[in-house]
Design a protein around this motif. Structure first.
Motif, PDB file in Angstrom:
ATOM      1  N   ALA A  56       0.694  -1.183   0.037  1.00  0.00           N
ATOM      2  CA  ALA A  56       0.034  -0.148  -0.113  1.00  0.00           C
ATOM      3  C   ALA A  56       0.690   1.331   0.161  1.00  0.00           C
ATOM      4  N   SER A  57       0.275   2.474  -0.138  1.00  0.00           N
ATOM      5  CA  SER A  57       0.983   3.666  -0.387  1.00  0.00           C
ATOM      6  C   SER A  57       1.490   3.987   1.048  1.00  0.00           C
ATOM      7  N   VAL A  58       2.756   4.358   0.962  1.00  0.00           N
ATOM      8  CA  VAL A  58       3.360   4.653   2.607  1.00  0.00           C
ATOM      9  C   VAL A  58       3.035   6.064   2.876  1.00  0.00           C
ATOM     10  N   TRP A  59       2.373   6.954   2.251  1.00  0.00           N
ATOM     11  CA  TRP A  59       1.853   7.963   2.409  1.00  0.00           C
ATOM     12  C   TRP A  59       0.635   8.512   1.977  1.00  0.00           C
ATOM     13  N   PRO A  60      -0.436   9.017   2.666  1.00  0.00           N
ATOM     14  CA  PRO A  60      -1.808   9.231   2.086  1.00  0.00           C
ATOM     15  C   PRO A  60      -1.754  10.011   0.858  1.00  0.00           C
ATOM     16  N   GLY A  61      -2.826   9.620   0.025  1.00  0.00           N
ATOM     17  CA  GLY A  61      -3.248  10.582  -1.067  1.00  0.00           C
ATOM     18  C   GLY A  61      -2.157  10.576  -2.433  1.00  0.00           C
ATOM     19  N   ALA A  62      -1.045   9.340  -2.247  1.00  0.00           N
ATOM     20  CA  ALA A  62      -0.294   9.182  -3.445  1.00  0.00           C
ATOM     21  C   ALA A  62      -0.868   8.560  -4.680  1.00  0.00           C
ATOM     22  N   ARG A  63      -0.553   9.045  -5.609  1.00  0.00           N
ATOM     23  CA  ARG A  63      -1.209   8.432  -6.770  1.00  0.00           C
ATOM     24  C   ARG A  63      -0.381   8.166  -7.826  1.00  0.00           C
ATOM     25  N   MET A  64      -0.148   7.409  -8.549  1.00  0.00           N
ATOM     26  CA  MET A  64       0.900   6.916  -9.916  1.00  0.00           C
ATOM     27  C   MET A  64       0.269   6.073 -10.870  1.00  0.00           C
ATOM     28  N   ALA A  65       0.827   6.312 -12.123  1.00  0.00           N
ATOM     29  CA  ALA A  65       0.366   5.512 -13.281  1.00  0.00           C
ATOM     30  C   ALA A  65       1.594   5.451 -14.112  1.00  0.00           C
ATOM     31  N   GLY A  66       2.069   4.509 -14.550  1.00  0.00           N
ATOM     32  CA  GLY A  66       3.102   4.284 -15.632  1.00  0.00           C
ATOM     33  C   GLY A  66       3.384   2.916 -16.196  1.00  0.00           C
ATOM     34  N   ARG A  67       4.374   2.645 -16.938  1.00  0.00           N
ATOM     35  CA  ARG A  67       4.847   1.253 -17.411  1.00  0.00           C
ATOM     36  C   ARG A  67       5.818   0.909 -16.603  1.00  0.00           C
ATOM     37  N   ALA A  68       5.602  -0.342 -16.238  1.00  0.00           N
ATOM     38  CA  ALA A  68       6.566  -1.181 -15.328  1.00  0.00           C
ATOM     39  C   ALA A  68       7.984  -1.494 -15.743  1.00  0.00           C
ATOM     40  N   PHE A  69       8.866  -0.793 -15.229  1.00  0.00           N
ATOM     41  CA  PHE A  69      10.348  -1.230 -15.177  1.00  0.00           C
ATOM     42  C   PHE A  69      10.578  -2.155 -14.077  1.00  0.00           C
ATOM     43  N   THR A  70      10.833  -3.387 -14.369  1.00  0.00           N
ATOM     44  CA  THR A  70      10.780  -4.314 -13.449  1.00  0.00           C
ATOM     45  C   THR A  70      12.312  -5.010 -12.812  1.00  0.00           C
ATOM     46  N   VAL A  71      12.398  -5.224 -11.703  1.00  0.00           N
ATOM     47  CA  VAL A  71      13.661  -5.773 -10.887  1.00  0.00           C
ATOM     48  C   VAL A  71      13.407  -6.773  -9.782  1.00  0.00           C
ATOM     49  N   TYR A  72      14.264  -7.651  -9.579  1.00  0.00           N
ATOM     50  CA  TYR A  72      14.209  -8.737  -9.074  1.00  0.00           C
ATOM     51  C   TYR A  72      15.604  -8.824  -8.092  1.00  0.00           C
ATOM     52  N   VAL A  73      15.281  -8.717  -6.762  1.00  0.00           N
ATOM     53  CA  VAL A  73      16.343  -8.563  -5.948  1.00  0.00           C
ATOM     54  C   VAL A  73      16.338  -9.750  -4.752  1.00  0.00           C
ATOM     55  N   ALA A  74      17.523  -9.959  -4.236  1.00  0.00           N
ATOM     56  CA  ALA A  74      17.511 -10.637  -2.820  1.00  0.00           C
ATOM     57  C   ALA A  74      16.923  -9.803  -1.880  1.00  0.00           C
ATOM     58  N   GLY A  75      16.288 -10.659  -0.995  1.00  0.00           N
ATOM     59  CA  GLY A  75      15.356  -9.926   0.303  1.00  0.00           C
ATOM     60  C   GLY A  75      16.666  -9.157   1.046  1.00  0.00           C
ATOM     61  N   GLY A  76      16.263  -7.860   1.061  1.00  0.00           N
ATOM     62  CA  GLY A  76      17.233  -7.007   1.832  1.00  0.00           C
ATOM     63  C   GLY A  76      18.144  -6.287   1.212  1.00  0.00           C
ATOM     64  N   ASP A  77      18.478  -6.651   0.060  1.00  0.00           N
ATOM     65  CA  ASP A  77      19.647  -6.208  -1.081  1.00  0.00           C
ATOM     66  C   ASP A  77      19.124  -5.328  -2.096  1.00  0.00           C
ATOM     67  N   ASN A  78      19.472  -4.188  -2.123  1.00  0.00           N
ATOM     68  CA  ASN A  78      19.306  -3.315  -3.154  1.00  0.00           C
ATOM     69  C   ASN A  78      20.256  -2.912  -4.277  1.00  0.00           C
ATOM     70  N   LEU A  79      21.088  -3.772  -4.498  1.00  0.00           N
ATOM     71  CA  LEU A  79      22.148  -3.548  -5.594  1.00  0.00           C
ATOM     72  C   LEU A  79      21.415  -3.407  -6.901  1.00  0.00           C
ATOM     73  N   GLY A  80      20.378  -4.367  -7.057  1.00  0.00           N
ATOM     74  CA  GLY A  80      19.689  -4.239  -8.470  1.00  0.00           C
ATOM     75  C   GLY A  80      18.877  -3.053  -8.501  1.00  0.00           C
ATOM     76  N   ILE A  81      18.419  -2.155  -7.706  1.00  0.00           N
ATOM     77  CA  ILE A  81      17.589  -1.052  -7.800  1.00  0.00           C
ATOM     78  C   ILE A  81      18.765  -0.046  -8.062  1.00  0.00           C
ATOM     79  N   HIS A  82      19.867   0.041  -7.526  1.00  0.00           N
ATOM     80  CA  HIS A  82      21.090   0.954  -7.725  1.00  0.00           C
ATOM     81  C   HIS A  82      21.397   0.917  -9.255  1.00  0.00           C
ATOM     82  N   GLU A  83      21.661  -0.306  -9.924  1.00  0.00           N
ATOM     83  CA  GLU A  83      21.591  -0.614 -11.150  1.00  0.00           C
ATOM     84  C   GLU A  83      20.546   0.000 -12.035  1.00  0.00           C
ATOM     85  N   ALA A  84      19.363  -0.248 -11.595  1.00  0.00           N
ATOM     86  CA  ALA A  84      18.180  -0.095 -12.754  1.00  0.00           C
ATOM     87  C   ALA A  84      18.120   1.394 -12.627  1.00  0.00           C
ATOM     88  N   ILE A  85      18.256   2.371 -11.448  1.00  0.00           N
ATOM     89  CA  ILE A  85      17.721   3.845 -11.542  1.00  0.00           C
ATOM     90  C   ILE A  85      18.353   4.296 -13.148  1.00  0.00           C
TER      91      ILE A  85
END
Length: 202
Positions: free
Chosen positions: A33-62
């Motif tokens: 769920a949204s982590v703050w009230p009133g958030a809204r978004m729409a767009g096309r998915a850019f997907t990443v699959y990471v190991a639990g608790g690890d964000n190296l893939g997110i840094h590579e994706a940005i």
């Protein structure tokens, strides 16, 4: 109709109407769920699959994000480490990212709200991530029991997140618009039957 028009039409619809138009399928687990009230978004998915608790893939994706993308992360549902915070969100916003959906935890909620950056996640925690890998970018992922493929349309609002398969997006937008209009008509009929402070007898 071009892709931008389809995304725009879906962006103007409530997620319950979109979910109903897909026969209640492709609705993400309500724990995401949204982590703050009133958030809204729409767009096309850019997907990443990471190991639990690890964000190296997110840094590579940005750096690979395009304007209007929603970063969708399968973080294996792990909530012991936050995969993103306000610094990563800020970098993504500079790229034109429309928001994040993570089957994982996040942090810096107040900062995200002040930025106006939409983030939908399973949990929040102050604990930071590891950055060791492994990860996969640009492959189908699962979030909240729904498969998301690169390019699918992601819509999030106060009710949650829905995933619209790209090849069905135009038809779903049309069906969801019809559902919205039908509900508006029903709502008007109900309001016409209400006296101030009372339900008018039928």
């Amino acid at each position: 109709m071009n892709g931008a028009d389809v995304v725009r039409r879906l962006s103007e619809l409530p997620t319950p109407n979109i979910g109903d138009a897909m026969e209640r399928l492709n609705v993400v687990d309500g724990a995401i769920a949204s982590v703050w009230p009133g958030a809204r978004m729409a767009g096309r998915a850019f997907t990443v699959y990471v190991a639990g608790g690890d964000n190296l893939g997110i840094h590579e994706a940005i750096p690979q994000l395009s304007v209007g993308d929603v970063l969708v992360v399968n973080g294996q549902g792990a909530t012991h480490r936050a995969l993103i915070g306000e610094l990563i969100a800020g970098r993504a916003a500079v790229q034109g990212c429309a928001g994040f959906v993570l089957d994982a935890a996040v942090r810096d909620v107040r900062d995200l709200q002040e930025m106006g950056f939409p983030v939908f996640a399973r949990s929040t925690t102050p604990a930071g991530p590891y950055r060791n890998g492994p990860f996969r970018v640009g492959e189908p992922v699962a979030i909240g029991s729904v498969v998301v493929r690169p390019g699918d349309v992601i819509i999030g609002d106060d009710d949650g997140v829905v995933v619209v398969p790209w090849e069905e997006a135009a038809a779903v937008a049309e069906a969801a618009e019809a559902k919205r209009d039908s509900e508006a008509h029903q709502r008007a009929e109900i309001e016409d039957r209400i006296l101030p402070g009372h339900w008018q007898p039928s």
